[in-house]
Every structure is written in C-alpha cells, then in structure tokens.
Motif scaffolding. Structure first.
Motif, PDB file in Angstrom:
ATOM      1  N   VAL A 192       0.883  -1.075  -0.113  1.00  0.00           N
ATOM      2  CA  VAL A 192      -0.093  -0.050  -0.030  1.00  0.00           C
ATOM      3  C   VAL A 192       0.868   1.138   0.085  1.00  0.00           C
ATOM      4  N   VAL A 193       0.281   2.271  -0.440  1.00  0.00           N
ATOM      5  CA  VAL A 193       0.811   3.527  -0.414  1.00  0.00           C
ATOM      6  C   VAL A 193       0.249   4.573   0.564  1.00  0.00           C
ATOM      7  N   VAL A 194       0.866   5.117   1.457  1.00  0.00           N
ATOM      8  CA  VAL A 194       0.336   6.040   2.456  1.00  0.00           C
ATOM      9  C   VAL A 194       0.806   7.459   2.194  1.00  0.00           C
ATOM     10  N   LYS A 195       0.062   8.350   2.162  1.00  0.00           N
ATOM     11  CA  LYS A 195       0.557   9.710   1.979  1.00  0.00           C
ATOM     12  C   LYS A 195      -0.006  10.724   2.784  1.00  0.00           C
ATOM     13  N   VAL A 196       0.963  11.313   3.575  1.00  0.00           N
ATOM     14  CA  VAL A 196       0.757  12.499   4.639  1.00  0.00           C
ATOM     15  C   VAL A 196       0.825  13.831   4.189  1.00  0.00           C
ATOM     16  N   ARG A 197      -0.050  14.750   4.474  1.00  0.00           N
ATOM     17  CA  ARG A 197       0.214  16.170   3.891  1.00  0.00           C
ATOM     18  C   ARG A 197      -0.570  17.153   5.138  1.00  0.00           C
ATOM     19  N   PRO A 198      -0.419  18.202   4.895  1.00  0.00           N
ATOM     20  CA  PRO A 198      -1.245  19.304   5.864  1.00  0.00           C
ATOM     21  C   PRO A 198      -2.595  18.860   5.588  1.00  0.00           C
ATOM     22  N   ASP A 199      -3.440  19.137   6.396  1.00  0.00           N
ATOM     23  CA  ASP A 199      -5.034  19.037   6.644  1.00  0.00           C
ATOM     24  C   ASP A 199      -5.375  20.155   5.750  1.00  0.00           C
ATOM     25  N   ALA A 200      -6.406  19.732   4.798  1.00  0.00           N
ATOM     26  CA  ALA A 200      -7.105  20.595   3.980  1.00  0.00           C
ATOM     27  C   ALA A 200      -8.445  20.097   3.821  1.00  0.00           C
ATOM     28  N   PRO A 201      -9.369  20.752   3.745  1.00  0.00           N
ATOM     29  CA  PRO A 201     -10.911  20.094   3.297  1.00  0.00           C
ATOM     30  C   PRO A 201     -11.045  19.538   2.092  1.00  0.00           C
ATOM     31  N   ARG A 202     -10.310  19.972   1.074  1.00  0.00           N
ATOM     32  CA  ARG A 202     -10.477  19.510  -0.551  1.00  0.00           C
ATOM     33  C   ARG A 202      -9.773  17.983  -0.579  1.00  0.00           C
ATOM     34  N   VAL A 203      -9.066  17.639   0.561  1.00  0.00           N
ATOM     35  CA  VAL A 203      -8.475  16.163   0.116  1.00  0.00           C
ATOM     36  C   VAL A 203      -9.493  15.223   0.395  1.00  0.00           C
ATOM     37  N   ALA A 204     -10.194  15.284   1.242  1.00  0.00           N
ATOM     38  CA  ALA A 204     -11.441  14.359   1.255  1.00  0.00           C
ATOM     39  C   ALA A 204     -12.180  14.006   0.175  1.00  0.00           C
ATOM     40  N   VAL A 205     -12.261  15.339  -0.467  1.00  0.00           N
ATOM     41  CA  VAL A 205     -13.265  15.228  -1.615  1.00  0.00           C
ATOM     42  C   VAL A 205     -12.534  14.749  -2.716  1.00  0.00           C
ATOM     43  N   CYS A 206     -11.121  14.939  -2.785  1.00  0.00           N
ATOM     44  CA  CYS A 206     -10.306  14.454  -3.942  1.00  0.00           C
ATOM     45  C   CYS A 206     -10.394  12.888  -3.726  1.00  0.00           C
ATOM     46  N   ILE A 207     -10.438  12.506  -2.488  1.00  0.00           N
ATOM     47  CA  ILE A 207     -10.247  10.722  -2.283  1.00  0.00           C
ATOM     48  C   ILE A 207     -11.535  10.238  -2.919  1.00  0.00           C
TER      49      ILE A 207
END
Length: 288
Positions: free
Chosen positions: A15-30
């Motif tokens: 698997v690949v885990v990606k960690v980045r600063p919190d931003a509401p748009r990330v959940a929408v992208c996923i």
C-alpha cells in the motif's frame, strides 16, 4: 508538499500512505478517486478516507507498480488525450460533491487574492513582489484576462497531467496517480492544462506548441466533438497561464526558467488570439 510512504502490510498487501497538511479538499479528492475507481478508471483503489495523523492528515491506497512513463512517441498525443477524455466522462459532477476549493496554485488562475499569482503551497514567497522577467507576468496576465471571458459550466478533472503522474502498458493506460490534483473548472480550461503539461518524448520536458495542438485535436476526436473556436482559445490560454505560473516560480527561486520561454509564450498567445506585437514589446517571433 507531502510525504509518500510505501508499506507492506502483515497480510502481504503493498500500500501507499500519503501524509500532508490538513485541507478540506483532500477528502473530496479521495472520494472522486474512489468513484472513478469504482467506475473502472485506472487509478489506485483508495483504502481510507482522509484520517487525522498528528497535525496532518493521511490517506492510504493500493500500490500499483510497473508501467512505462511514456507511451510510444507517435501515439502520445492521442493516448494522453483519450485518457483525459475518459476521465472527464467518468468523473462525477461537481454538484454531487462538496466544495473543492481552493484549486492547487498552478491551476488557480481565478484565485481570490488581489494579485496576478496565487501563493504556492510550499513557499511563502509572494510572486507578485518578485521583479524581473516581466514577460512572464505579461503572458500570465493576458492569459488570465482571456480566461475571464466565456467558459462553460464546471466539470471535475485532473489539473496536473504530467507524464510523471501516469504509467502505461505500451499505449494502454495502466494507472493515473496524484489525485490531490482533482479540481473543478470549465472543460476547456482543464483540457488546456493537460495539453500544455503532458510529454511526448521526454518526461522532463512539457509539450511543445505542436504537441499541444495535436492533443487538442485528439481530445475533440476522443469526446466525439471538436473543440469550438472559443474553447480552443481558452484552452491555449489555460496552458499559457499554468506554464507561466511555473516559470514565475522558477524565476523567483533562482532556478533556470524551463517551463516556458518568451518565444513560446508569444506563439501560444497567438493561438489565443493575441498578436505578437502585443507581447513583450513585440520581440516574439518563432515558436519554442
């Protein structure tokens, strides 16, 4: 901008885990990525939503190995364009999703700030206060002004259609990565970004003027309807804007400006409908 970690789980899955600063748009992208995977588009299957991870957020997806960075050179424009048209066709409507803003900086031509350039995600430098290479500002401004005229309703697409984000099995699309680059804009703008950023013979060199022209023709063929004259001008303008943004960032960082040359800016802007005598004092002649 993020940390990307490959893991092998106890059950043997990679698997690949990606960690980045919190931003509401990330959940929408996923969620867009999840829906595209379920619709049969070749993207990694998301395994989680956006989960808190310290002060950041993390997501996990299935690792998709292998593949070539580029398809065959003589087919590159067609297969890159077909893959993009397929994505636009399968993506959910923006109306079905929560708000997806702000756009990544290299796609934020219509950002809410007062200046020409948006702030980069990984730099505190105000590009509007960086002097020199005024032709870059001129190209970006003229492209933005054209983009403010016309345009259709928004669709969802991928705004970082770089060769490094795609993998191929000969000329068949194997996988598209970097789904943090989902954004909402008019179709012609998203197509213009893709047509200006993809590569044909060298993954480190974005499209030439002729490469972009071929992509736009191939995209029209792939969607079953040629781009109109207005759509073509806006697509060329979008390509100028994103390439000019990258060039401005390179200039500000003291790096060689490789994303756009003054000559190529002039040639691309001519496709937008802006004559060469209006650009950089009329010094532009040949395409880059």
């Amino acid at each position: 901008m993020s940390a990307v970690i490959g893991l092998r789980l106890a059950d043997g899955r990679d698997v690949v885990v990606k960690v980045r600063p919190d931003a509401p748009r990330v959940a929408v992208c996923i969620e867009v990525q999840r829906r595209l995977f379920q619709a049969g588009y070749p993207c990694p299957e998301p395994l989680t939503g956006a989960a808190p991870f310290g002060g950041d957020i993390a997501t996990a997806e299935v690792y998709v190995p292998g593949g070539a960075v580029l398809p065959s050179a003589d087919r590159a424009a067609s297969v890159f364009a077909e893959a993009f048209a397929w994505l636009i066709r399968l993506a959910p409507s923006p109306a079905e999703m929560p708000a997806l803003g702000p756009a990544p900086s290299w796609a934020a031509w219509n950002h809410a700030g007062g200046g020409l350039w948006p702030r980069s995600e990984d730099s505190d430098v105000d590009l509007d206060k960086v002097s020199g290479a005024e032709w870059i500002d001129d190209a970006g401004r003229r492209a933005r002004d054209r983009l403010r005229i016309g345009g259709s309703g928004a669709v969802l697409g991928h705004c970082d259609w770089l060769a490094g984000n795609l993998r191929w099995s000969e000329d068949a699309l194997l996988v598209v990565h970097d789904w943090d680059s989902v954004t909402a804009d008019s179709e012609d703008v998203l197509v213009g970004f893709a047509a200006a950023l993809y590569s044909t013979v060298d993954a480190d060199k974005p499209a030439t003027v002729e490469d972009t022209r071929r992509f736009l023709v191939a995209y029209g063929r792939a969607r079953g309807r040629d781009l109109s004259a207005d759509e073509l001008q806006r697509a060329w303008a979008a390509g100028v804007w994103t390439r000019a943004y990258d060039a401005k960032f390179q200039h500000a960082a003291g790096l060689p400006v490789t994303s756009l040359s003054e000559n190529e800016a002039g040639e691309r802007l001519r496709r937008v409908g802006i004559c060469s005598t209006e650009i950089g004092g009329g010094r532009v002649s040949d395409p880059g």
